[in-house]
Write an enzyme that holds these catalytic residues in place. Structure first.
Site, PDB file in Angstrom:
ATOM      1  N   LYS A 253      -8.689  -1.956  -9.864  1.00 43.46           N
ATOM      2  CA  LYS A 253      -9.628  -1.754  -8.747  1.00 43.46           C
ATOM      3  C   LYS A 253     -10.872  -0.985  -9.162  1.00 43.46           C
ATOM      4  O   LYS A 253     -11.941  -1.169  -8.591  1.00 43.46           O
ATOM      5  CB  LYS A 253      -8.940  -1.032  -7.585  1.00 43.46           C
ATOM      6  CG  LYS A 253      -7.976  -1.927  -6.830  1.00 43.46           C
ATOM      7  CD  LYS A 253      -7.768  -1.450  -5.406  1.00 43.46           C
ATOM      8  CE  LYS A 253      -6.879  -2.403  -4.640  1.00 43.46           C
ATOM      9  NZ  LYS A 253      -6.468  -1.886  -3.348  1.00 43.46           N
TER      10      LYS A 253
ATOM     11  N   LYS B 259      -3.451 -13.077  -8.246  1.00 50.68           N
ATOM     12  CA  LYS B 259      -2.623 -13.076  -7.036  1.00 50.68           C
ATOM     13  C   LYS B 259      -3.488 -13.367  -5.801  1.00 50.68           C
ATOM     14  O   LYS B 259      -4.691 -13.074  -5.802  1.00 50.68           O
ATOM     15  CB  LYS B 259      -1.852 -11.758  -6.904  1.00 50.68           C
ATOM     16  CG  LYS B 259      -2.675 -10.592  -6.495  1.00 50.68           C
ATOM     17  CD  LYS B 259      -1.833  -9.368  -6.133  1.00 50.68           C
ATOM     18  CE  LYS B 259      -2.821  -8.303  -5.700  1.00 50.68           C
ATOM     19  NZ  LYS B 259      -2.351  -7.044  -5.336  1.00 50.68           N
TER      20      LYS B 259
ATOM     21  N   LYS C 215      -6.680 -10.268  -0.285  1.00 49.32           N
ATOM     22  CA  LYS C 215      -7.721 -10.149   0.741  1.00 49.32           C
ATOM     23  C   LYS C 215      -9.083  -9.968   0.111  1.00 49.32           C
ATOM     24  O   LYS C 215     -10.104 -10.266   0.713  1.00 49.32           O
ATOM     25  CB  LYS C 215      -7.481  -8.900   1.602  1.00 49.32           C
ATOM     26  CG  LYS C 215      -6.225  -8.889   2.388  1.00 49.32           C
ATOM     27  CD  LYS C 215      -5.972  -7.486   2.976  1.00 49.32           C
ATOM     28  CE  LYS C 215      -4.499  -7.270   3.151  1.00 49.32           C
ATOM     29  NZ  LYS C 215      -4.064  -5.903   3.289  1.00 49.32           N
TER      30      LYS C 215
END
Ligand code: TYM
Length: 335
Positions: free
Chosen positions: A114, A198, A201
């Site tokens: 991230k 994966k 969102k």
């Protein structure tokens, strides 16, 4: 059994969330023994670790609560609440930040993913995020934490933190939780555009995921356009090796229809994806359409959602309070 799990109220609920977590929460709730307890929460404090749009967050909290109820979480049987409404989460997170070691957090792959190339610019909260997650489950003495495979490392960290705290302060305060990852094919649902990423969102392409809010036509279009390969379906699972997109679609079909990779291949081997995809679309529409219709109804009553969340937080606080009281006592903060 005390089951605890959370979801960030960011963006729409997607098929990965549903198969990896939410529908399993619902099953655990529905199959529970009378003495089991289930706590499911909107991890809104976790949502603060990246950029915040307050109006958007406020709307997302209600929307995600409605999506969970539409998916089958029953507020009469499960405790459904907003993490930030129970202050003990943040309080315990601080205590546990003093137990967790820098080296442990440095190994967390989600922070690396991230923060990307901008580690210096990432928030301290993003780095400490897994400790808040540990607090979320240790606060309630969770025994089972149903999550998708991507959260396994965080739950293992929660176990390490619980063991170290118990050991350091010669207490048995914290129950060491088990990550409860779905067997079969749902633990890691991949993007429809890239079988190595994966479903998420945060993927900029909406074509990469199926959302709870997608119309039947949108689902059909996304499956039609989903990446595959020109080979026919194999007869054995080994024939899916090296074919991540094909494997993902077979896995999704198996999870949605309650089958296995083997049973899906037994029924469809020899077919091309051109004929498998319509069957997959039908299975997905049969799953999603009723949930979407319920979500649309629930959205109309924001006051009821707020009432459900407030009642859930009242119940959660009662369960959380003794853990904090005892943690402060063993730490020497109180007598
Ligand atoms: P979040 O909000 O990213 O996802 C919610 C749940 O959905 C699962 N999931 C998936 N499962 C299979 N395939 C996928 N592609 C996929 N994408 C998401 C996640 O594994 C998760 O179970 N940090 C957590 C929220 C959290 C939490 C907690 C979870 C906060 N505190 C305490 C458990 C216990 C998160 O961001 O999940």
């Amino acid at each position: 059994m005390r089951v605890v799990s959370g979801i960030q109220p960011t963006g729409d609920l997607h098929l990965g969330n549903l198969l990896g977590a939410i529908l399993r929460w619902v099953r655990m709730q529905d199959e529970a023994a009378p003495t089991d307890q289930h706590l499911f929460f909107l991890a809104d404090l976790h949502a603060l670790t990246v950029e915040v749009d307050p109006a958007q967050l406020r709307a997302n909290i209600r929307e995600m609560a409605a999506a969970l109820i539409a998916s089958g979480i029953d507020p009469d049987r499960s405790i459904l609440f907003q993490q930030s409404a129970v202050r003990e989460h943040a309080e315990l997170a601080w205590v546990l930040q003093c137990t967790a070691r820098m080296g442990w957090l440095n190994r967390m792959t989600q922070f690396k993913d991230k923060s990307g190339k901008n580690k210096e610019g990432a928030s301290v909260g993003l780095f400490a995020y897994p400790v808040l997650q540990a607090a979320d489950v240790l606060l309630y003495q969770a025994t089972h934490v149903p999550v998708g495979d991507d959260q396994k490392q965080h739950i293992e960290l929660a176990r390490d933190i619980a063991l170290k705290f118990n050991n350091d302060f010669e207490t048995e305060l914290f129950t060491v939780p088990e990550p409860f990852i779905g067997g079969g094919t749902a633990a890691r649902v991949m993007s429809l555009r890239d079988g190595s990423a994966k479903m998420s969102k945060s993927d900029p392409s909406d074509m990469s995921r199926i959302n709870l809010t997608d119309s039947d036509e949108a689902i059909a279009q996304k499956i039609r356009k989903a990446r595959t390969d020109p080979e026919p379906m194999p007869s054995e699972p080994a024939g899916l090796d090296g074919r991540p997109e094909a494997k993902n679609l077979v896995g999704i079909y198996a999870a949605v229809t309650g089958g296995t990779i083997e049973s899906v291949l037994a029924d469809h081997h020899g077919q091309g994806f051109g004929s498998f995809k319509p069957a997959l679309t039908d299975a997905l529409v049969a799953l999603i359409a009723p949930l979407r219709r319920r979500l649309v109804e629930l959205r109309g009553d924001g006051a009821e959602i707020d009432r459900i969340l407030a009642a859930g937080a009242d119940k959660a606080r009662v369960l959380a309070a003794p853990t904090i009281v005892e943690a402060y006592r063993v730490l020497g903060l109180t007598r």
